[in-house]
Design a protein around this motif. Structure first.
Motif, mmCIF file in Angstrom:
data_model
loop_
_atom_site.group_PDB
_atom_site.id
_atom_site.type_symbol
_atom_site.label_atom_id
_atom_site.label_comp_id
_atom_site.label_asym_id
_atom_site.label_seq_id
_atom_site.Cartn_x
_atom_site.Cartn_y
_atom_site.Cartn_z
ATOM 1 N N ALA A 446 -17.197 4.447 -9.676
ATOM 2 C CA ALA A 446 -17.294 2.989 -9.580
ATOM 3 C C ALA A 446 -17.204 2.586 -8.120
ATOM 4 N N PRO A 447 -18.000 1.579 -7.690
ATOM 5 C CA PRO A 447 -18.019 1.184 -6.277
ATOM 6 C C PRO A 447 -16.816 0.352 -5.860
ATOM 7 N N LEU A 448 -16.016 -0.122 -6.812
ATOM 8 C CA LEU A 448 -14.886 -0.998 -6.482
ATOM 9 C C LEU A 448 -13.775 -0.772 -7.489
ATOM 10 N N THR A 449 -12.550 -0.770 -6.988
ATOM 11 C CA THR A 449 -11.373 -0.698 -7.848
ATOM 12 C C THR A 449 -10.469 -1.865 -7.498
ATOM 13 N N LEU A 450 -10.091 -2.659 -8.529
ATOM 14 C CA LEU A 450 -9.210 -3.800 -8.264
ATOM 15 C C LEU A 450 -8.085 -3.866 -9.278
ATOM 16 N N CYS A 451 -7.076 -4.656 -8.922
ATOM 17 C CA CYS A 451 -5.901 -4.823 -9.778
ATOM 18 C C CYS A 451 -6.133 -6.023 -10.705
ATOM 19 N N ARG A 452 -5.984 -5.800 -12.008
ATOM 20 C CA ARG A 452 -6.164 -6.886 -12.972
ATOM 21 C C ARG A 452 -5.057 -7.919 -12.866
ATOM 22 N N THR A 453 -3.921 -7.516 -12.292
ATOM 23 C CA THR A 453 -2.773 -8.421 -12.238
ATOM 24 C C THR A 453 -2.858 -9.381 -11.049
ATOM 25 N N CYS A 454 -3.060 -8.834 -9.840
ATOM 26 C CA CYS A 454 -3.027 -9.679 -8.639
ATOM 27 C C CYS A 454 -4.380 -9.818 -7.955
ATOM 28 N N GLY A 455 -5.392 -9.067 -8.403
ATOM 29 C CA GLY A 455 -6.720 -9.154 -7.805
ATOM 30 C C GLY A 455 -6.908 -8.318 -6.550
ATOM 31 N N HIS A 456 -5.904 -7.526 -6.176
ATOM 32 C CA HIS A 456 -6.025 -6.694 -4.970
ATOM 33 C C HIS A 456 -7.186 -5.708 -5.109
ATOM 34 N N ARG A 457 -7.985 -5.565 -4.048
ATOM 35 C CA ARG A 457 -9.110 -4.630 -4.030
ATOM 36 C C ARG A 457 -8.784 -3.459 -3.117
ATOM 37 N N MET A 458 -9.063 -2.268 -3.582
ATOM 38 C CA MET A 458 -8.770 -1.063 -2.804
ATOM 39 C C MET A 458 -9.806 -0.931 -1.691
ATOM 40 N N GLN A 459 -9.326 -1.040 -0.444
ATOM 41 C CA GLN A 459 -10.205 -1.055 0.712
ATOM 42 C C GLN A 459 -9.861 0.080 1.659
ATOM 43 N N CYS A 460 -10.872 0.563 2.389
ATOM 44 C CA CYS A 460 -10.658 1.613 3.382
ATOM 45 C C CYS A 460 -9.800 1.060 4.520
ATOM 46 N N PRO A 461 -8.788 1.805 4.974
ATOM 47 C CA PRO A 461 -7.979 1.326 6.098
ATOM 48 C C PRO A 461 -8.706 1.396 7.431
ATOM 49 N N ASN A 462 -9.842 2.118 7.496
ATOM 50 C CA ASN A 462 -10.564 2.288 8.760
ATOM 51 C C ASN A 462 -11.855 1.491 8.837
#
Length: 742
Positions: A446-462
């Motif tokens: 999947a191209p995106l992973t997010l939190c159903r609770t707070c909406g946070h999206r997993m992003q690259c730190p770099n």
């Protein structure tokens, strides 16, 4: 003019180009021991406290005036250091030296960094020492005692010299017997000349039976080769029309003329099936050149190209920088592919540079595609390129029927991504004993992973990019910088457990759905994550050809020229992917890619069918794919670009500013904007944050210079850069004729 023959200057000064980012060659003195040194010789020279490898360069340049770099200040002879040594290597041909200069000037790159692509360190290592073997003395020593084991040894070496180990095995004796004969003077040691690393292809080995337009086009291509002159031909043919077999006739003509041929492929994965076709046609394998070659084979190939024993080379874009001295033909297969553009280091487009290399070698170049680039079509329209067409598939095969599936009318079930119409068609194809293919140009789960609770999206730190889930490896990864981390069990922001959910499909997720939907189907995934190199790709292709696979699921690797005789159905999972964003070539690329994928269907007797899942079935791209009217679509594209002088009707140069800190990037970009050239027919867009505003930890801004086609952008950009000093930690990269706008 072949400057290789020119003597060194009377004062002994020579210019040596090093594989370092200097503005040009450095001056050295030729010591008496190297008085015969000439341009092209590969030498070692002192540089500070170390020794570097370089090439004696030409005293004068053949570049046009607008490409000439600023003159360098001459160093007094009293301060020059002598050349240390000349390496036992074939000299770099004059044409290749001119090509290095031209590429450097056109791309505004340091010439030494272009030379580095021609002087690969592992290609320049010393060749292995020749093996030693034994031959029988003639005459044999008087009084030699001949025992049965000794006689076996002498009989074995009567035909050709053999090494000690090979001789012992063939004669079935111990090495002590061989040593005894040598001590008695009955065997003499000799060097064994190794066989050539590449067999010579035979143009008459297995010529194809061609008729109709195929025979006419093949004859035209052979004629271009026998002219022994520079020319450019665009070979356009529908998928399955036999373009490869036809341009191999041009290779045969090149071999008959005693010259070398170079074939460029956009992906090294294609080399497996291509070399199989080549071997059947010519009875020998070509030389390969790509990043996965081992050091020994790379060294052998480099030398074989230089001495002419490698008659045909097939490779990736870097093969353009091999030391051909008798180059008689260049073929660029799938010329429209953006993979021919190198984005890192020296940024160049191999298709365009192949035209330059062919011109310098006075050789024809053939650009091949089912969906030519608008650049090539514009050159045809301007009379610069010849244009040959193949309008029908080979044999009895016909073009596949293409349909759109309106995902608004036939949506998949909740949580799934395949329309019931598509799954039904796949079931029918497999039920008939045929093969099907699903295409999605997106790796991972999947191209995106997010939190159903707070909406946070997993992003690259770099990078300013989302992390892609790769469920098979249990990681989230960035496809831009390579960063990865394990899939967390809790949200990094709100710490809620099991709240992270994948959004959207990747090829892994489609595979998961396909396994559930078609439990009895034999499924094969073809993606760069699952196929590690040409050997793995060849094994996958062989499985499909042996009909050990019912359903192929893949990314863009499945679009490139494969011939699967029993594959009749192709399903495009997300035909709309690639249409968004600000890329001026988005529609053109999408048509080309999907047309290539569609072309995998129905390439033999059974008719093919292609189903495009789309939410915008009325889009011009979808309509062009359904109608098969590629020419009209490209004409519409041309009409949209021509008024604004967008390529190919204008010229672009991108300046990419990157820095460790946002302030340094912003200040450098603003300085470029304030010093932008103010010229008639030239416009500068930006500065603006790049779409990938952070990449590999560096903050990025972009500026785009657009000019009318009759304006050379290189001197403008060179003068522009001279007026701006980058902030500390900032860098300005130049991309002439950009393809990517990230």
């Amino acid at each position: 003019m072949q400057t290789d023959l020119l003597p060194p200057p009377a004062d002994g000064r020579v210019r040596v180009m090093l594989t370092l980012p200097f503005a040009g060659p450095l001056d050295y003195l030729v010591p008496p021991a190297l008085a015969t040194a000439r341009p092209g010789d590969i030498v070692t020279v002192p540089l500070g406290r170390r020794t570097e490898t370089g090439v004696i360069w030409d005293a004068t340049s053949s570049l046009p005036p607008e490409f000439m770099p600023p003159p360098q200040k001459e160093v007094p002879a009293s301060r020059l250091k002598p050349v240390a040594a000349r390496l036992d290597l074939p000299p770099l041909p004059a044409q290749l030296r001119q090509f290095v200069d031209w590429v450097a000037a056109y791309t505004l790159s340091p010439p030494g960094m272009v030379l580095a692509m021609a002087l690969r360190a592992n290609a320049l290592a010393a060749p292995p020492r020749p093996a030693s073997g034994w031959v029988a003395a003639s005459p044999l020593p008087t009084g030699l005692r001949l025992t049965p084991p000794r006689q076996k040894v002498l009989d074995a070496v009567s035909a050709s010299p053999l090494s000690t180990g090979d001789l012992a095995r063939q004669a079935r004796v111990s090495t002590a017997v061989i040593r005894g004969l040598a001590q008695a003077g009955a065997l003499n040691a000799v060097e064994i000349t190794p066989p050539p690393p590449f067999a010579t292809p035979d143009p008459a080995h297995c010529p194809p039976q061609l008729g109709g337009e195929q025979a006419q086009v093949a004859a035209e291509l052979r004629a271009r080769v026998t002219e022994d002159a520079f020319s450019i031909t665009l070979l356009e043919g529908v998928t399955g029309s036999g373009k490869t077999e036809i341009y191999m006739e041009a290779i045969a003509a090149c071999l008959d003329a005693g010259r070398q041929a170079l074939v460029l492929l956009p992906e090294i994965a294609l080399s497996a099936q291509w070399t199989g076709r080549f071997g059947r046609r010519f009875g020998a394998e070509p030389a390969l050149w790509h990043s996965e070659l081992g050091s020994r084979l790379r060294r052998l190939t480099w030398r074989a190209v230089a001495d002419g024993t490698a008659r045909v080379v097939v490779g990736a874009r870097s093969a353009l920088f091999l030391p051909f001295d008798q180059l008689g033909l260049i073929i660029v297969d799938e010329e429209h592919e953006t993979a021919f553009k190198q984005e890192d280091g020296v940024t160049y487009h191999a298709r365009d540079m192949a035209v330059v290399r062919a011109r310098m070698s006075r050789a024809p170049v053939i650009l091949v595609s089912a969906t030519p680039s608008l650049e090539s079509l514009a050159n045809v329209g301007a009379g610069r390129y010849r244009h040959l067409r193949l309008t029908a598939r080979h044999g009895n095969a016909t073009m596949p029927e293409v349909q759109t599936l309106d995902m608004r009318a036939d949506p998949p079930e909740r949580g799934l991504f395949l329309s019931p119409v598509l799954t039904g068609a796949i079931n029918d194809a497999i039920g008939r004993g045929e093969q099907a293919m699903l295409f999605l140009n997106r790796r991972g789960y999947a191209p995106l992973t997010l939190c159903r609770t707070c909406g946070h999206r997993m992003q690259c730190p770099n990078c300013t990019a989302w992390l892609v889930e790769h469920r098979a490896r249990h990681i989230l990864t960035c496809h831009h910088c390579g960063y990865d981390e394990p899939i967390p069990q809790t949200c990094p922001k709100c710490a809620d457990t099991d709240s992270l959910t994948p959004i959207g499909p990747g090829v892994e997720r489609i595979t998961e759905e396909a396994r559930a939907t078609f439990p009895d189907a034999r499924i094969l995934v073809m993606a760069s994550d699952t196929l590690n190199g040409p050997a793995a790709t060849a094994a996958a292709v062989e499985r499909i050809s042996r009909r050990e696979v019912d359903l192929v699921i893949g990314t863009q690797i499945v679009a490139k020229g494969w011939h699967f005789a029993h594959l009749t159905l192709v399903g495009i999972v997300d035909a709309d992917l690639g249409l968004g964003g600000g890329d001026l070539r988005a529609s053109e690329r999408t048509v080309q890619l999907l047309h290539q994928v569609a072309g995998r269907a129905g390439r033999a007797e059974a008719p093919g069918r292609v189903l495009l899942q789309s939410y915008v079935p009325d889009h011009p791209v979808m309509q062009a794919l359904v109608s098969g009217d590629f020419a009209s679509f490209m004409q519409q594209e041309a009409e949209q670009r021509r008024p604004g002088f967008w390529p190919p009707y204008g010229r672009l140069a991108a300046l990419i500013v990157s820095a460790d800190t946002p302030d340094a990037a912003d200040m450098t970009a603003r300085a470029l904007g304030q010093n932008a050239p103010q010229l008639d027919g030239v416009q500068v867009l930006g500065p603006a944050p790049a779409p990938l505003a952070i990449l590999r930890g560096r903050h990025r801004h972009r500026l785009l210079l657009r000019a009318r086609r009759n304006i050379a952008v290189q001197p403008i950009v060179r003068e522009w850069l001279s007026r701006v000093r980058p902030e500390r930690g900032a860098r300005i990269d130049v991309d002439i004729d950009p393809v990517s706008f990230l």
